[in-house]
Scaffold this motif. Structure first.
Motif, PDB file in Angstrom:
ATOM      1  N   PHE A  13       0.835  -1.205   0.000  1.00 31.94           N
ATOM      2  CA  PHE A  13       0.000   0.000   0.000  1.00 31.94           C
ATOM      3  C   PHE A  13       0.871   1.256   0.000  1.00 31.94           C
ATOM      4  O   PHE A  13       0.534   2.259  -0.619  1.00 31.94           O
ATOM      5  CB  PHE A  13      -0.930   0.022   1.219  1.00 31.94           C
ATOM      6  CG  PHE A  13      -2.031  -0.992   1.141  1.00 31.94           C
ATOM      7  CD1 PHE A  13      -3.089  -0.817   0.264  1.00 31.94           C
ATOM      8  CD2 PHE A  13      -2.016  -2.119   1.942  1.00 31.94           C
ATOM      9  CE1 PHE A  13      -4.120  -1.745   0.191  1.00 31.94           C
ATOM     10  CE2 PHE A  13      -3.036  -3.049   1.876  1.00 31.94           C
ATOM     11  CZ  PHE A  13      -4.088  -2.874   0.997  1.00 31.94           C
ATOM     12  N   ALA A  14       2.004   1.198   0.702  1.00 32.93           N
ATOM     13  CA  ALA A  14       2.907   2.358   0.788  1.00 32.93           C
ATOM     14  C   ALA A  14       3.488   2.717  -0.577  1.00 32.93           C
ATOM     15  O   ALA A  14       3.769   3.876  -0.858  1.00 32.93           O
ATOM     16  CB  ALA A  14       4.028   2.073   1.784  1.00 32.93           C
ATOM     17  N   ILE A  15       3.662   1.735  -1.445  1.00 29.18           N
ATOM     18  CA  ILE A  15       4.253   1.966  -2.766  1.00 29.18           C
ATOM     19  C   ILE A  15       3.191   2.229  -3.823  1.00 29.18           C
ATOM     20  O   ILE A  15       3.284   3.179  -4.590  1.00 29.18           O
ATOM     21  CB  ILE A  15       5.139   0.775  -3.181  1.00 29.18           C
ATOM     22  CG1 ILE A  15       6.338   0.683  -2.240  1.00 29.18           C
ATOM     23  CG2 ILE A  15       5.590   0.903  -4.640  1.00 29.18           C
ATOM     24  CD1 ILE A  15       7.193  -0.530  -2.439  1.00 29.18           C
ATOM     25  N   TRP A  16       2.151   1.405  -3.868  1.00 29.48           N
ATOM     26  CA  TRP A  16       1.167   1.463  -4.950  1.00 29.48           C
ATOM     27  C   TRP A  16      -0.114   2.208  -4.597  1.00 29.48           C
ATOM     28  O   TRP A  16      -0.938   2.459  -5.459  1.00 29.48           O
ATOM     29  CB  TRP A  16       0.825   0.050  -5.417  1.00 29.48           C
ATOM     30  CG  TRP A  16       2.024  -0.625  -5.985  1.00 29.48           C
ATOM     31  CD1 TRP A  16       2.805  -1.563  -5.376  1.00 29.48           C
ATOM     32  CD2 TRP A  16       2.624  -0.391  -7.256  1.00 29.48           C
ATOM     33  NE1 TRP A  16       3.842  -1.924  -6.192  1.00 29.48           N
ATOM     34  CE2 TRP A  16       3.757  -1.221  -7.356  1.00 29.48           C
ATOM     35  CE3 TRP A  16       2.313   0.439  -8.321  1.00 29.48           C
ATOM     36  CZ2 TRP A  16       4.569  -1.236  -8.479  1.00 29.48           C
ATOM     37  CZ3 TRP A  16       3.122   0.419  -9.436  1.00 29.48           C
ATOM     38  CH2 TRP A  16       4.235  -0.414  -9.519  1.00 29.48           C
ATOM     39  N   GLY A  17      -0.303   2.551  -3.327  1.00 31.21           N
ATOM     40  CA  GLY A  17      -1.491   3.302  -2.929  1.00 31.21           C
ATOM     41  C   GLY A  17      -2.629   2.413  -2.460  1.00 31.21           C
ATOM     42  O   GLY A  17      -2.505   1.188  -2.420  1.00 31.21           O
ATOM     43  N   PRO A  18      -3.757   3.017  -2.102  1.00 29.01           N
ATOM     44  CA  PRO A  18      -4.873   2.268  -1.518  1.00 29.01           C
ATOM     45  C   PRO A  18      -5.540   1.285  -2.480  1.00 29.01           C
ATOM     46  O   PRO A  18      -6.205   0.354  -2.045  1.00 29.01           O
ATOM     47  CB  PRO A  18      -5.862   3.365  -1.094  1.00 29.01           C
ATOM     48  CG  PRO A  18      -5.507   4.547  -1.923  1.00 29.01           C
ATOM     49  CD  PRO A  18      -4.035   4.442  -2.194  1.00 29.01           C
ATOM     50  N   ASP A  19      -5.352   1.464  -3.786  1.00 32.14           N
ATOM     51  CA  ASP A  19      -5.972   0.562  -4.758  1.00 32.14           C
ATOM     52  C   ASP A  19      -5.005  -0.515  -5.250  1.00 32.14           C
ATOM     53  O   ASP A  19      -5.161  -1.064  -6.323  1.00 32.14           O
ATOM     54  CB  ASP A  19      -6.533   1.344  -5.936  1.00 32.14           C
ATOM     55  CG  ASP A  19      -5.465   2.150  -6.667  1.00 32.14           C
ATOM     56  OD1 ASP A  19      -4.323   2.215  -6.182  1.00 32.14           O
ATOM     57  OD2 ASP A  19      -5.792   2.719  -7.721  1.00 32.14           O
ATOM     58  N   THR A  20      -4.039  -0.826  -4.414  1.00 25.20           N
ATOM     59  CA  THR A  20      -2.985  -1.768  -4.803  1.00 25.20           C
ATOM     60  C   THR A  20      -3.499  -3.151  -5.185  1.00 25.20           C
ATOM     61  O   THR A  20      -2.918  -3.816  -6.014  1.00 25.20           O
ATOM     62  CB  THR A  20      -1.930  -1.875  -3.682  1.00 25.20           C
ATOM     63  OG1 THR A  20      -0.825  -2.616  -4.160  1.00 25.20           O
ATOM     64  CG2 THR A  20      -2.470  -2.590  -2.464  1.00 25.20           C
ATOM     65  N   LYS A  21      -4.609  -3.589  -4.601  1.00 29.78           N
ATOM     66  CA  LYS A  21      -5.121  -4.936  -4.885  1.00 29.78           C
ATOM     67  C   LYS A  21      -6.078  -4.966  -6.070  1.00 29.78           C
ATOM     68  O   LYS A  21      -6.563  -6.021  -6.433  1.00 29.78           O
ATOM     69  CB  LYS A  21      -5.792  -5.510  -3.640  1.00 29.78           C
ATOM     70  CG  LYS A  21      -4.783  -5.788  -2.541  1.00 29.78           C
ATOM     71  CD  LYS A  21      -5.401  -6.505  -1.377  1.00 29.78           C
ATOM     72  CE  LYS A  21      -4.335  -6.794  -0.329  1.00 29.78           C
ATOM     73  NZ  LYS A  21      -4.869  -7.541   0.792  1.00 29.78           N
ATOM     74  N   GLN A  22      -6.334  -3.818  -6.679  1.00 25.98           N
ATOM     75  CA  GLN A  22      -7.204  -3.763  -7.845  1.00 25.98           C
ATOM     76  C   GLN A  22      -6.374  -3.941  -9.113  1.00 25.98           C
ATOM     77  O   GLN A  22      -5.282  -3.399  -9.226  1.00 25.98           O
ATOM     78  CB  GLN A  22      -7.943  -2.428  -7.904  1.00 25.98           C
ATOM     79  CG  GLN A  22      -8.922  -2.228  -6.783  1.00 25.98           C
ATOM     80  CD  GLN A  22      -9.557  -0.845  -6.837  1.00 25.98           C
ATOM     81  OE1 GLN A  22      -9.270  -0.040  -7.711  1.00 25.98           O
ATOM     82  NE2 GLN A  22     -10.421  -0.576  -5.877  1.00 25.98           N
ATOM     83  N   PHE A  23      -6.919  -4.699 -10.051  1.00 30.15           N
ATOM     84  CA  PHE A  23      -6.239  -4.902 -11.329  1.00 30.15           C
ATOM     85  C   PHE A  23      -6.436  -3.664 -12.187  1.00 30.15           C
ATOM     86  O   PHE A  23      -7.545  -3.346 -12.613  1.00 30.15           O
ATOM     87  CB  PHE A  23      -6.786  -6.135 -12.038  1.00 30.15           C
ATOM     88  CG  PHE A  23      -6.143  -6.386 -13.361  1.00 30.15           C
ATOM     89  CD1 PHE A  23      -4.798  -6.701 -13.443  1.00 30.15           C
ATOM     90  CD2 PHE A  23      -6.881  -6.303 -14.528  1.00 30.15           C
ATOM     91  CE1 PHE A  23      -4.189  -6.931 -14.667  1.00 30.15           C
ATOM     92  CE2 PHE A  23      -6.284  -6.537 -15.763  1.00 30.15           C
ATOM     93  CZ  PHE A  23      -4.941  -6.850 -15.827  1.00 30.15           C
TER      94      PHE A  23
END
Length: 88
Positions: A24-34
């Motif tokens: 989450f720290a790298i990719w943001g809050p939508d990290t688990k979304q494709f």
């Protein structure tokens, strides 16, 4: 925030590609979304993610002398499948 860590000589350091690729720290809050658009243009990649070394800022295949032997095969396979889907 700490910007450096002291590590004793001979210490084994391990980095989990899975953890970095889902951080989450790298990719943001939508990290688990494709969201493939993240990698289609350089502007789609957030500031912190640009610091990650590797193909399109992912550690999936790692980089350097110990990179995955199937990296270029997987990329070529993805391009063929994508092209076939666009044509049909």
């Amino acid at each position: 925030m700490t910007d450096r860590i002291s590590v004793a000589k001979g210490t084994l350091i391990s980095i989990s590609a899975r953890v970095i690729n889902r951080s989450f720290a790298i990719w943001g809050p939508d990290t688990k979304q494709f969201k493939p658009e993240r990698w289609l243009a350089e502007e789609g990649i957030s500031g912190k993610a640009k610091e990650v070394q590797g193909h399109r800022h992912l550690l999936t295949f790692v980089d350097g002398l110990r990179m995955c032997l199937g990296k270029y095969f997987a990329i070529a396979e993805f391009k063929v499948i994508s092209t076939n889907q666009l044509i049909s």
